[in-house]
Enzyme design. Structure first.
Site, short mmCIF file in Angstrom:
data_model
loop_
_atom_site.label_atom_id
_atom_site.label_comp_id
_atom_site.label_asym_id
_atom_site.label_seq_id
_atom_site.Cartn_x
_atom_site.Cartn_y
_atom_site.Cartn_z
N GLU A 126 -14.51 -31.53 74.52
CA GLU A 126 -15.08 -30.44 75.31
C GLU A 126 -14.20 -30.26 76.54
O GLU A 126 -13.38 -31.13 76.85
CB GLU A 126 -16.53 -30.79 75.73
N GLU A 362 -5.73 -36.72 69.08
CA GLU A 362 -6.41 -37.83 68.34
C GLU A 362 -6.39 -39.13 69.15
O GLU A 362 -6.30 -40.22 68.58
CB GLU A 362 -5.85 -37.99 66.93
N GLU A 366 -2.67 -43.95 75.95
CA GLU A 366 -3.45 -44.81 76.85
C GLU A 366 -4.77 -45.21 76.17
O GLU A 366 -5.20 -46.37 76.26
CB GLU A 366 -3.72 -44.06 78.17
N1 CAA Z 1 -13.87 -47.39 65.88
C1 CAA Z 1 -15.17 -47.68 65.72
N2 CAA Z 1 -16.04 -47.71 66.75
C2 CAA Z 1 -15.54 -47.43 67.98
C3 CAA Z 1 -14.19 -47.14 68.21
C4 CAA Z 1 -13.33 -47.12 67.09
N3 CAA Z 1 -12.04 -46.82 67.22
N4 CAA Z 1 -14.00 -46.92 69.53
C5 CAA Z 1 -15.18 -47.08 70.12
N5 CAA Z 1 -16.11 -47.39 69.17
C6 CAA Z 1 -17.53 -47.68 69.36
C7 CAA Z 1 -17.70 -48.92 70.23
O1 CAA Z 1 -17.66 -50.10 69.46
C8 CAA Z 1 -19.06 -48.69 70.85
O2 CAA Z 1 -20.07 -49.08 69.93
P1 CAA Z 1 -21.37 -49.89 70.44
O3 CAA Z 1 -22.12 -48.92 71.28
O4 CAA Z 1 -22.08 -50.25 69.18
O5 CAA Z 1 -20.85 -51.05 71.21
C9 CAA Z 1 -19.13 -47.17 70.99
O6 CAA Z 1 -18.15 -46.63 70.08
C10 CAA Z 1 -18.78 -46.72 72.38
O7 CAA Z 1 -17.52 -47.30 72.68
P2 CAA Z 1 -17.14 -47.73 74.14
O8 CAA Z 1 -18.25 -48.49 74.76
O9 CAA Z 1 -15.79 -48.38 74.06
O10 CAA Z 1 -17.08 -46.30 74.83
P3 CAA Z 1 -16.20 -45.74 76.00
O11 CAA Z 1 -16.83 -44.47 76.40
O12 CAA Z 1 -15.94 -46.78 77.03
O13 CAA Z 1 -14.75 -45.46 75.32
C11 CAA Z 1 -13.21 -44.45 73.77
C12 CAA Z 1 -14.62 -44.93 74.05
C13 CAA Z 1 -12.54 -45.44 72.83
C14 CAA Z 1 -12.35 -44.29 75.01
C15 CAA Z 1 -13.45 -43.08 73.09
O14 CAA Z 1 -14.07 -42.21 73.99
C16 CAA Z 1 -12.19 -42.44 72.55
O15 CAA Z 1 -11.71 -42.81 71.49
N6 CAA Z 1 -11.68 -41.40 73.27
C17 CAA Z 1 -10.59 -40.58 72.76
C18 CAA Z 1 -11.17 -39.43 71.99
C19 CAA Z 1 -10.17 -38.85 71.05
O16 CAA Z 1 -9.43 -39.56 70.39
N7 CAA Z 1 -10.21 -37.54 70.93
C20 CAA Z 1 -9.37 -36.86 70.02
C21 CAA Z 1 -9.94 -35.51 69.75
S1 CAA Z 1 -9.73 -34.99 68.11
C22 CAA Z 1 -8.19 -34.41 67.96
O17 CAA Z 1 -7.35 -34.51 68.80
C23 CAA Z 1 -7.96 -33.81 66.62
C24 CAA Z 1 -6.87 -32.81 66.61
O18 CAA Z 1 -7.08 -31.69 66.87
C25 CAA Z 1 -5.53 -33.21 66.15
#
Ligand code: CAA
Length: 378
Positions: A126, A362, A366
């Protein structure tokens, strides 16, 4: 340890390579200029099974493994990374429906997506929720047998051409102690689903990226994936998506290295071809080594996924390593081209622009390190 490809894997790799050479490479530079989405060629990829390589045949896919999928993305990306990102995001959507969709969802949405008749979009990001993906503002409120969705999604790949969108929204109340995020399958014709204009991007110009607005969009409860575990749904989908993007980085790097090798063989300086100069040989050796390591890490992540083990860490490592080194490889390949690399006539100028997004989408580099460290420390 056996690194040899199976007959099936070689066959998929050859087929993707032939398609990239005969159909994609000849038009890639022109599409980059015109910013045109290659709808017809994407359909042709679907007919060849390239839009659902590792999805089971019973759900419209080609039924191969993730290693085959990764090899196919590399070849397609070598032709043009815009095609590869379109393919990779479609696979990400397929993977989520395969993992979390009901049988009805699979028949209705997965079969057309995996067979290439339809295209999918992944709507997590978003305007205020990029890396901090949980900072979602889109809401979903239950009303009878439907949820009503309101909000805005940014940088949605394939948006204009998608038939189905996986959309996350907050389903908990504002003052609930824990925020609940859910994921929904939204059809393109849903009333209130508003597709924005394509973004004018720096690179990967033949891929489609738009903003999507949801204004009171009604979605049946049957289209909710895994209840209130929507965030996990998206994270698990992204693990698989990151193998696709790591593969894309390898393909893009392969193209850049080829360009550098060809240029260094042709261009002369100080009385000999560039490739006879130690300073250029040093660059070529470095690029080749980084690419080899990227490919091995990427195929390893695909192999770990195929083996059924937790692959979140290996996928993020591969995506991080392949993207960062893709940036280094295109940069050095351009450097070898000298001033010629800075003008549009040379393909390396396009590859350089195309590569820049790979350490961002994706999950930025970082964020990959956050995922890797959390998997290592827990
Ligand atoms: N696999 C499985 N589960 C995961 C995970 C992963 N890679 N990463 C996090 N989780 C789970 C955690 O285990 C946690 O589960 P529980 O609640 O059961 O403990 C839950 O998700 C929340 O995780 P965090 O507590 O770590 O959450 P956070 O808010 O501190 O951080 C983050 C999470 C890893 C930073 C996540 O927000 C993230 O991956 N951000 C990046 C988002 C992203 O990649 N966006 C890409 C957009 S799509 C795109 O780009 C497509 C395109 O067009 C090409």
């Amino acid at each position: 340890m056996n690194f040899a490809l199976t007959e099936d894997q070689k066959m998929v790799q050859d087929m993707a390579r032939d398609f990239a050479k005969s159909k994609i490479e000849p038009v890639a530079m022109a599409l980059d200029e015109s910013h045109e989405f290659p709808e017809k060629l994407i359909k042709e990829m679907g007919e060849l099974g390239l839009m659902g390589v590792n999805i089971p045949e019973e759900y419209g896919g080609a039924g191969f493994d993730t290693v085959s999928y990764s090899l196919a993305v590399m070849e397609i990306a070598k032709g043009c990374s815009s095609f590869a990102v379109t393919m990779s995001v479609n696979h990400l959507v397929c993977e989520i429906i395969r993992l979390y969709g009901s049988e009805e969802n699979k028949q209705k949405y997965l079969v057309p997506l995996a067979s290439g008749e339809a295209l999918g979009a992944f709507c997590l990001t978003e305007p205020q929720a990029g890396s901090d993906a949980q900072n979602q503002k889109t809401t979903a409120k239950l009303s009878g047998d439907d949820y009503i969705l309101n909000g805005k999604k940014a940088y949605i790949t394939n948006g204009t051409y998608s038939n189905v969108f996986i959309v996350t929204a907050v389903t908990s109340d504002k003052d609930a102690p824990k925020k609940e995020i859910s994921a929904f399958l939204v059809e393109k014709d849903a009333e209130g689903l508003i597709l924005g204009k394509p973004e004018h991007k720096m690179g990967q110009c033949a891929s489609n990226t738009i903003e999507v607005t949801l204004e009171n969009v009604r979605v049946p409860v049957a289209n909710m994936l895994a209840g209130t575990n929507g965030f996990k749904v998206m994270m698990n989908g992204l693990n698989s998506g990151r193998i696709g993007i790591a593969s894309l980085c390898c393909g893009l790097s392969m193209a850049a290295l080829d360009e550098a090798l060809a240029y260094a063989a042709e261009r002369k300086a100080f009385g000999k071809p560039l490739n006879r100069l130690p300073v250029i040989q040093d660059k070529i050796a470095e690029m080749g080594t980084l690419l080899e390591a990227s490919k091995l890490m990427t195929l390893n992540a695909a192999f770990v996924k195929d083996s059924g083990s937790n692959y979140a860490k290996t996928a993020s490592m591969a995506k991080y390593f392949a993207a960062e080194n893709c940036l280094k490889i295109v940069d050095e390949a351009l450097q070898i081209h000298g001033g010629n690399g800075y003008v549009r006539e040379y393909k390396i100028e396009k590859l350089y622009r195309d590569a820049r997004i790979t350490s961002i989408y994706e999950g930025t580099s970082e964020i990959q390190k956050v995922v890797i460290a959390r998997q290592m420390i827990r």
